[in-house]
Design a protein around this motif. Structure first.
Motif, mmCIF file in Angstrom:
data_model
loop_
_atom_site.group_PDB
_atom_site.id
_atom_site.type_symbol
_atom_site.label_atom_id
_atom_site.label_comp_id
_atom_site.label_asym_id
_atom_site.label_seq_id
_atom_site.Cartn_x
_atom_site.Cartn_y
_atom_site.Cartn_z
ATOM 1 N N PHE A 8 -49.436 85.640 12.947
ATOM 2 C CA PHE A 8 -48.920 84.352 12.487
ATOM 3 C C PHE A 8 -48.445 83.476 13.650
ATOM 4 N N TRP A 9 -48.234 84.074 14.825
ATOM 5 C CA TRP A 9 -47.864 83.278 15.988
ATOM 6 C C TRP A 9 -48.946 82.266 16.346
ATOM 7 N N TRP A 10 -50.201 82.596 16.048
ATOM 8 C CA TRP A 10 -51.327 81.775 16.511
ATOM 9 C C TRP A 10 -51.886 80.863 15.423
ATOM 10 N N ARG A 11 -51.138 80.727 14.334
ATOM 11 C CA ARG A 11 -51.521 79.789 13.278
ATOM 12 C C ARG A 11 -50.422 78.750 13.111
ATOM 13 N N GLY A 164 -53.937 77.367 22.830
ATOM 14 C CA GLY A 164 -52.817 76.514 23.157
ATOM 15 C C GLY A 164 -51.491 77.250 23.125
ATOM 16 N N LEU A 165 -50.507 76.649 22.464
ATOM 17 C CA LEU A 165 -49.180 77.237 22.338
ATOM 18 C C LEU A 165 -48.993 77.944 21.010
ATOM 19 N N GLY A 166 -50.087 78.215 20.303
ATOM 20 C CA GLY A 166 -49.972 78.858 19.006
ATOM 21 C C GLY A 166 -49.213 77.966 18.041
ATOM 22 N N ASN A 167 -48.234 78.526 17.331
ATOM 23 C CA ASN A 167 -47.457 77.727 16.387
ATOM 24 C C ASN A 167 -46.366 76.906 17.073
ATOM 25 N N GLY A 168 -46.244 77.057 18.392
ATOM 26 C CA GLY A 168 -45.293 76.256 19.158
ATOM 27 C C GLY A 168 -43.869 76.747 19.137
ATOM 28 N N HIS A 169 -43.569 77.819 18.388
ATOM 29 C CA HIS A 169 -42.207 78.341 18.297
ATOM 30 C C HIS A 169 -41.950 79.360 19.408
#
Length: 347
Positions: A8-11, A164-169
């Motif tokens: 889920f980090w990458w969505r 990229g930065l994945g989900n940005g979190h």
């Protein structure tokens, strides 16, 4: 030890990322404070850090190898500094690819040691001192940007244009290691890898912060011998899908794709399953350099799998072929300035 990033980090950020937001905030505050205020040890030679914004692979190791080759072409003796992630040794060690196994020193250091002097150390300052003692005149850190242990003369942050930065979190809600603006303030330049657009936002942020960026792509080494071949592809890296896309780009037909955890050492049962499946379906086995070195030096089934596997080797190719040399020159200049400041401060 295995680095397994949650999918889920990458969505796009979902309820899990938002639920973990308080922990991400705390983690980010601590990581950002460390980067901003930690006392960094100085070494008498230039230090180039090849890092990234996120947990997981973005192409740091092939980038470090490309810079080392450019350094050797300039007559320098580069030395790699790695934490030895995935290995069991906890003492500062010069890696010998003819002697050490990945289970002891980690897979990435074994690959690096095939190119240049490589030291692993859980204590980066101690590892850097060992490289100096071994005669290195340039240190290339494979990762370690956020650790804030050493004074860095050139920090090149690699970002994958597809992920990229994945989900940005920030960790643990996402893959980002510290607040982006905090990381950018300590970066010298960015390296965008690949042709996607997932890194465009961070590239624009870097441009507004007057940080230069380079572009590069991973190129398969050697000629195309996989066109029309049915293969079993397996990979235990941070982004196995990237490897599978690379295999397909060579014209191969992936009949079976097996993903494992990053840096994972396969069990006998897993190895036997790969061998049996490939034999039963008449498939050629293909894998990555990192997976191959984790098999090397082991007896039994691991040796059989290594013998039957074809390694797909890739190189990081900068769009501007002079960029690696330019990075080295700027690191050398920054080191001189750093040493002068230290001399003035000590006088």
């Amino acid at each position: 030890m295995i680095s397994e990033a949650p999918p889920f980090w990458w969505r796009k950020a979902d309820w899990r990322a938002w639920l973990l937001l308080p922990l991400s905030f705390l983690y980010g505050r601590i990581a950002g404070h460390r980067m901003a205020h930690a006392r960094r040890a100085s070494v008498p030679i230039p230090v180039i850090c090849v890092g990234n914004f996120t947990v997981g692979g973005a192409g740091k190791t092939p980038t470090a190898l490309t810079i080392a080759r450019a350094a050797k072409a300039k007559g320098l003796k580069p030395g790699f500094l790695s934490r030895g992630y995935g290995g069991s040794l906890d003492v500062t060690t010069v890696v010998d690819p003819a002697h050490h196994r990945a289970v002891a020193v980690g897979d990435e250091p074994l690959l690096l040691a095939q190119e240049a002097l490589t030291v692993i150390s859980r204590r980066r300052v101690e590892g850097a001192a060992r490289l100096v003692a071994e005669g290195a005149d340039l240190i290339i850190m494979d990762d370690g940007f956020q650790s804030a242990r050493l004074a860095i003369d050139y920090a090149l942050l690699v970002i994958d244009a597809t992920r990229g930065l994945g989900n940005g979190h920030i960790v643990p809600g996402g893959p980002v290691r510290a607040p982006i603006r905090q990381q950018l303030s300590h970066a010298t330049a960015l390296l965008k890898v690949g042709g996607g657009n997932a890194a465009d936002r961070i590239v624009r942020m870097a441009a507004r912060a007057a940080k230069p960026y380079f572009t590069a792509s991973l190129k398969v080494r050697g000629d195309n011998m996989l066109a029309g071949v049915k293969v079993l592809a397996f990979a235990g890296i941070a982004d196995p899908a990237k490897f599978f896309r690379t295999v397909e780009s060579r014209g191969a037909e992936i009949s079976v794709a097996k993903s494992f955890g990053d840096h994972e050492h396969l069990t006998e049962e897993e190895i036997d399953d790969l061998l049996t499946t490939a034999e039963r379906q008449g498939l050629l086995i293909v894998t990555t350099s990192k997976d191959f070195v984790r098999l090397s030096g082991h007896p039994g089934k691991a040796a059989q799998l290594a013998e039957k596997s074809r390694v797909i080797e890739v190189d990081m190719v900068f769009e501007d072929h002079l960029a690696p040399s330019l990075i080295i020159d700027r690191a050398i200049a920054a080191c001189r300035e750093r040493r002068l400041r230290e001399m003035k401060a000590g006088s």
